[in-house]
Motif scaffolding. Sequence first.
Motif, PDB file in Angstrom:
ATOM      1  N   LEU A  22       0.835  -1.204   0.000  1.00 25.96           N
ATOM      2  CA  LEU A  22       0.000   0.000   0.000  1.00 25.96           C
ATOM      3  C   LEU A  22       0.869   1.254   0.000  1.00 25.96           C
ATOM      4  CD1 LEU A  22      -2.909   1.119   0.142  1.00 25.96           C
ATOM      5  CD2 LEU A  22      -2.660   1.152   2.630  1.00 25.96           C
ATOM      6  N   GLN A  23       1.929   1.255   0.789  1.00 27.97           N
ATOM      7  CA  GLN A  23       2.807   2.421   0.835  1.00 27.97           C
ATOM      8  C   GLN A  23       3.481   2.675  -0.514  1.00 27.97           C
ATOM      9  OE1 GLN A  23       4.905   0.957   4.408  1.00 27.97           O
ATOM     10  NE2 GLN A  23       4.495   2.952   5.310  1.00 27.97           N
ATOM     11  N   LYS A  24       3.672   1.610  -1.290  1.00 27.74           N
ATOM     12  CA  LYS A  24       4.247   1.758  -2.626  1.00 27.74           C
ATOM     13  C   LYS A  24       3.171   1.994  -3.680  1.00 27.74           C
ATOM     14  CE  LYS A  24       8.326  -1.007  -1.538  1.00 27.74           C
ATOM     15  NZ  LYS A  24       9.027  -2.318  -1.710  1.00 27.74           N
ATOM     16  N   GLU A  25       1.914   2.210  -3.213  1.00 30.27           N
ATOM     17  CA  GLU A  25       0.760   2.512  -4.069  1.00 30.27           C
ATOM     18  C   GLU A  25       0.463   1.378  -5.053  1.00 30.27           C
ATOM     19  OE1 GLU A  25       0.634   6.567  -5.561  1.00 30.27           O
ATOM     20  OE2 GLU A  25       2.141   7.147  -4.080  1.00 30.27           O
ATOM     21  N   ARG A  26       0.714   0.155  -4.636  1.00 29.91           N
ATOM     22  CA  ARG A  26       0.383  -1.003  -5.455  1.00 29.91           C
ATOM     23  C   ARG A  26      -0.993  -1.564  -5.116  1.00 29.91           C
ATOM     24  NH1 ARG A  26       6.328  -3.851  -4.656  1.00 29.91           N
ATOM     25  NH2 ARG A  26       7.493  -2.362  -5.958  1.00 29.91           N
ATOM     26  N   LEU A  27      -1.609  -1.026  -4.055  1.00 30.29           N
ATOM     27  CA  LEU A  27      -2.951  -1.417  -3.649  1.00 30.29           C
ATOM     28  C   LEU A  27      -3.810  -0.162  -3.505  1.00 30.29           C
ATOM     29  CD1 LEU A  27      -2.195  -3.922  -0.712  1.00 30.29           C
ATOM     30  CD2 LEU A  27      -2.718  -4.520  -3.084  1.00 30.29           C
ATOM     31  N   ASP A  28      -5.120  -0.332  -3.712  1.00 32.16           N
ATOM     32  CA  ASP A  28      -6.054   0.748  -3.394  1.00 32.16           C
ATOM     33  C   ASP A  28      -6.348   0.775  -1.899  1.00 32.16           C
ATOM     34  OD1 ASP A  28      -6.570   1.780  -6.062  1.00 32.16           O
ATOM     35  OD2 ASP A  28      -7.512  -0.164  -6.439  1.00 32.16           O
ATOM     36  N   PHE A  29      -6.397  -0.407  -1.282  1.00 30.25           N
ATOM     37  CA  PHE A  29      -6.631  -0.519   0.154  1.00 30.25           C
ATOM     38  C   PHE A  29      -6.334  -1.953   0.570  1.00 30.25           C
ATOM     39  CE2 PHE A  29     -10.632  -1.917  -1.680  1.00 30.25           C
ATOM     40  CZ  PHE A  29     -11.019  -2.973  -0.884  1.00 30.25           C
ATOM     41  N   PHE A  30      -6.302  -2.183   1.873  1.00 34.61           N
ATOM     42  CA  PHE A  30      -6.278  -3.563   2.350  1.00 34.61           C
ATOM     43  C   PHE A  30      -7.077  -3.689   3.632  1.00 34.61           C
ATOM     44  CE2 PHE A  30      -2.397  -2.092   4.603  1.00 34.61           C
ATOM     45  CZ  PHE A  30      -2.577  -2.645   5.869  1.00 34.61           C
ATOM     46  N   ILE A  31      -7.453  -4.921   3.949  1.00 37.77           N
ATOM     47  CA  ILE A  31      -8.141  -5.254   5.192  1.00 37.77           C
ATOM     48  C   ILE A  31      -7.116  -5.931   6.092  1.00 37.77           C
ATOM     49  CG2 ILE A  31     -10.097  -6.445   6.234  1.00 37.77           C
ATOM     50  CD1 ILE A  31     -11.217  -6.720   3.331  1.00 37.77           C
ATOM     51  N   GLY A  32      -6.867  -5.358   7.264  1.00 38.10           N
ATOM     52  CA  GLY A  32      -5.858  -5.944   8.132  1.00 38.10           C
ATOM     53  C   GLY A  32      -5.784  -5.271   9.476  1.00 38.10           C
ATOM     54  N   ASP A  33      -4.651  -5.465  10.141  1.00 33.23           N
ATOM     55  CA  ASP A  33      -4.388  -4.950  11.487  1.00 33.23           C
ATOM     56  C   ASP A  33      -4.223  -3.428  11.427  1.00 33.23           C
ATOM     57  OD1 ASP A  33      -3.412  -4.306  13.973  1.00 33.23           O
ATOM     58  OD2 ASP A  33      -1.647  -5.596  13.874  1.00 33.23           O
ATOM     59  N   VAL A  34      -5.221  -2.702  11.922  1.00 32.32           N
ATOM     60  CA  VAL A  34      -5.152  -1.240  11.836  1.00 32.32           C
ATOM     61  C   VAL A  34      -4.118  -0.672  12.803  1.00 32.32           C
ATOM     62  CG1 VAL A  34      -7.524  -1.016  11.011  1.00 32.32           C
ATOM     63  CG2 VAL A  34      -7.065  -0.902  13.465  1.00 32.32           C
ATOM     64  N   GLY A  35      -3.806  -1.410  13.860  1.00 27.67           N
ATOM     65  CA  GLY A  35      -2.790  -0.949  14.795  1.00 27.67           C
ATOM     66  C   GLY A  35      -1.422  -0.866  14.153  1.00 27.67           C
TER      67      GLY A  35
END
Length: 309
Positions: free
Chosen positions: A136-149
Amino acid sequence: MNTRQLQHFLAVMNTGSLSAAADAVHLSQPALSRSIKALEEELRVSLFDRTNRRLHPTPFAMEYLERAKRIVFEEREGVRTLNLMKNGAYGPLVFGLGSSVAHDFLASLIRQLLASGPGLKIQAQVHSTDVLLDALQKERLDFFIGDVGAAARYPELMVEPLYTCSFGWFTRADHPLAGRKGLTMDDLKEHPLIGSGYISEMLALKMAHLYGMQMPIETNFAASINNIETAHDLILSTNALFPTTFLAMIKLLREKSVAILDVQPSFELELTLGIVTIRHRTQTPAAMQAFNIIRSYFQEAEQEIEVYL
């Protein structure tokens, strides 16, 4: 100054090498060096110290780094937003999620998205939160579902907490420990323990404290697996025990094929799952639709899991 120069500056900062940066931006080393020099002249500061054919960032470079990232991001995001408006784009949609959520939910999510947008092109990546964070930080994803912490400490990311996990110890329904009360770690150690693969350092430390486990936490497990289908198969076919979230076991709980062990102390960790996005990114209609489906899923899962607690 132009954003191409800033991209060249960021490439050098990211790689730490003029040659590697030149390869990354598809320039010759002399051309990249001229671009960096022109940026320095315009900013009227020295961004790099040049010693032994290497560029070492100066304090000016370190101070300017985050601003340069924001400028480059905003330009890309502006072009992306205009293209979405111009084309009326519904997608494509690229997102990620962990194995336990994917096992129960991914097929349903894709079915619902395709039903509302038949022309949508979906790419779904199943990985642990640490891998998804990097993507995500490399802008290869629009979003993800995961550990928000795990994501909350990055100011360029935005989190939407949706579900606080409950944890337990699980095994097959006819396991010798099933139904016994007040099990301790000594009882559990008589059987192989299966780890879930990804666990944050904070959660690992808390688990080690609860049960007197050694660190690193992986040394306590006979196997560590980040694929939930494989973990399920091992639990059902062996005497293995699996400390994990109720969400990861929801399918087997529905089938009544696993037992929830009564272990003391109780398995209480803090893990909240949710949606992680890039802050200030314009979301496509497909992403917004996905967010609504994800929110509904976690609401329903929470209600279902309450029955077992």
